[in-house]
Scaffold this active site. Structure first.
Site, PDB file in Angstrom:
ATOM      1  N   SER A 129      -3.324  14.570  45.509  1.00 25.97           N
ATOM      2  CA  SER A 129      -4.026  13.599  46.131  1.00 25.97           C
ATOM      3  C   SER A 129      -5.402  12.855  45.651  1.00 25.97           C
ATOM      4  O   SER A 129      -5.167  11.850  45.488  1.00 25.97           O
ATOM      5  CB  SER A 129      -5.015  14.734  47.335  1.00 25.97           C
ATOM      6  OG  SER A 129      -6.094  14.056  48.079  1.00 25.97           O
ATOM      7  N   GLY A 151      -2.426   6.121  40.060  1.00 28.41           N
ATOM      8  CA  GLY A 151      -1.050   5.944  40.119  1.00 28.41           C
ATOM      9  C   GLY A 151      -0.296   7.275  40.258  1.00 28.41           C
ATOM     10  O   GLY A 151       0.915   7.420  40.511  1.00 28.41           O
ATOM     11  N   ASP A 193      -4.033  14.568  53.763  1.00 25.11           N
ATOM     12  CA  ASP A 193      -3.432  13.578  52.602  1.00 25.11           C
ATOM     13  C   ASP A 193      -1.859  13.859  52.391  1.00 25.11           C
ATOM     14  O   ASP A 193      -1.621  14.410  51.332  1.00 25.11           O
ATOM     15  CB  ASP A 193      -4.497  13.391  51.568  1.00 25.11           C
ATOM     16  CG  ASP A 193      -4.064  12.499  50.709  1.00 25.11           C
ATOM     17  OD1 ASP A 193      -3.461  11.554  51.050  1.00 25.11           O
ATOM     18  OD2 ASP A 193      -4.624  12.241  49.684  1.00 25.11           O
ATOM     19  N   HIS A 226      -2.715   8.818  51.658  1.00 24.84           N
ATOM     20  CA  HIS A 226      -3.624   7.514  51.500  1.00 24.84           C
ATOM     21  C   HIS A 226      -2.651   6.218  50.681  1.00 24.84           C
ATOM     22  O   HIS A 226      -3.255   5.250  50.658  1.00 24.84           O
ATOM     23  CB  HIS A 226      -4.831   7.765  50.722  1.00 24.84           C
ATOM     24  CG  HIS A 226      -4.470   8.146  49.068  1.00 24.84           C
ATOM     25  ND1 HIS A 226      -4.380   9.561  48.785  1.00 24.84           N
ATOM     26  CD2 HIS A 226      -4.317   7.432  48.164  1.00 24.84           C
ATOM     27  CE1 HIS A 226      -3.933   9.597  47.525  1.00 24.84           C
ATOM     28  NE2 HIS A 226      -4.057   8.480  47.072  1.00 24.84           N
ATOM     29  N   SER A 269      -1.167   9.706  42.240  1.00 25.79           N
ATOM     30  CA  SER A 269      -1.214  10.097  43.935  1.00 25.79           C
ATOM     31  C   SER A 269       0.263  10.169  44.352  1.00 25.79           C
ATOM     32  O   SER A 269       0.861   9.298  44.186  1.00 25.79           O
ATOM     33  CB  SER A 269      -1.926   8.756  44.692  1.00 25.79           C
ATOM     34  OG  SER A 269      -3.439   9.245  44.518  1.00 25.79           O
TER      35      SER A 269
END
Length: 334
Positions: free
Chosen positions: A303, A286, A206, A178, A288
């Site tokens: 994720s 942030g 993801d 993402h 991720s």
């Protein structure tokens, strides 16, 4: 682990030793159980791996590998088939996630508190129960992805989004899908040109991988952010449910917790993501794409989740071995 799991240094070292032994036992125990295998998890109280089986005649062979056993009704194959049927239903926003829990020997469906009486949620649960054995649990809130606008380990930037590096692979690094689409350009922590997204999948999955250049090179290291020594990555053996795990990300840096579940489906607002691993490690925007690691073994990339690092919460990661296999990548190890 001392801070986040409430362990002394001696207890943390003892637990890591037990988890390392469980990593080695699990594949042998799964083979010994055969079709009777119904899932496995690390028991922190005993320091051993527990394997659920549906056939009592398989217990001796499983125990011979060094694992404890529990007799249950439903096999892992049956539970996973039920989960896949639920994946195909399409969930309303009041349903946060669903996953196979070997300790409950059921597919657990997480419903956001206050949404239990919603007609769409009730209809989804009725259909889910037709798919197989289901247990419903209340969750505090629905999970969200953890990207952040510009204001893992190390941060990187694509467009106006900041995410975190997962793990170095030969030719670049893996991260969350993402965070960028194929062809998206990436800048490093210092704002300099870094690379390009070569592959990305979200939702459904993801995960993504970024090829690097412009003077950037890969190293088999996860940042400890001064809270713990930087970790060398030596492989990607998968930690069992119940094992300790730590996460590195560019917002909240280093935090640890426990693996709570595997092969979970997370129902984000953008769409469902499958085959995720759930933890009680906190994370924030942030983080991720950042690294999940157990000992010196890479586990996955961050994720999303719910909560924060002040009040706690749950965070899900996409297992790293699936990403490596999808794109034919090789993990950079020490």
């Amino acid at each position: 682990m001392q801070r986040d799991l409430g362990l002394t240094e001696t207890e943390a070292r003892h637990r890591l030793a037990g988890e390392k032994a469980a990593f080695a036992v699990e594949p042998k125990a799964v083979r010994a159980a055969g079709a009777a295998y119904a899932g496995s998890w690390f028991d922190a109280a005993t320091g051993r791996l527990t394997v659920a089986v549906t056939d009592r005649h398989k217990t001796a062979a499983v125990r011979a590998t060094g694992a404890d056993t529990r007799l249950v009704r439903h096999s892992a194959a049956r539970l996973d088939a039920a989960r896949k049927r639920i994946d195909a239903l399409g969930a309303p926003a009041g349903v946060g996630n669903w996953y196979v829990d070997p300790r409950d020997n059921a597919v657990v469906v997480g419903v956001v508190r206050g949404e239990e009486s919603d007609p769409a949620v009730r209809a989804f649960l009725d259909r889910a129960r037709e798919a197989g054995p289901v247990k419903v649990e209340a969750v505090r809130q629905a999970p969200t992805t953890l990207a952040a606008g510009v204001v893992g380990g190390d941060p990187y930037y694509t467009g106006n989004v900041r995410c975190s590096i997962g793990f170095s692979v030969h030719g670049g690094f893996v991260t969350a899908g993402h965070c960028g689409r194929p062809g998206s350009f990436v800048r490093g922590w210092d704002g300099s040109d870094m690379g390009t997204f070569q592959g990305s999948s979200f939702p459904g999955d993801d995960y993504a991988w970024v090829s690097t250049g412009h003077g950037w090179w890969t190293v088999p290291v996860v940042l400890g952010w001064g809270q713990t020594p930087d970790r060398l990555v030596r492989g990607s053996w998968e930690a069992p449910v119940g094992a300790s795990i730590c996460r590195s990300g560019s917002t909240t840096r280093w935090h640890c917790g426990t693996v709570l579940g595997k092969n979970e489906t997370v129902n984000y607002s953008q769409g469902a993501v499958h085959q995720m691993t759930r933890t009680d490690v906190c994370a924030e925007g942030g983080d991720s794409g950042g690294s999940f690691i157990s000992g010196d073994q890479a586990q996955g990339v961050t994720s999303g989740g719910w909560g924060n690092c002040s009040t706690g919460g749950n965070t899900w990661f996409q297992p790293v071995n699936e990403i490596l296999g999808r794109y034919g990548l090789t993990l950079h190890t020490a």
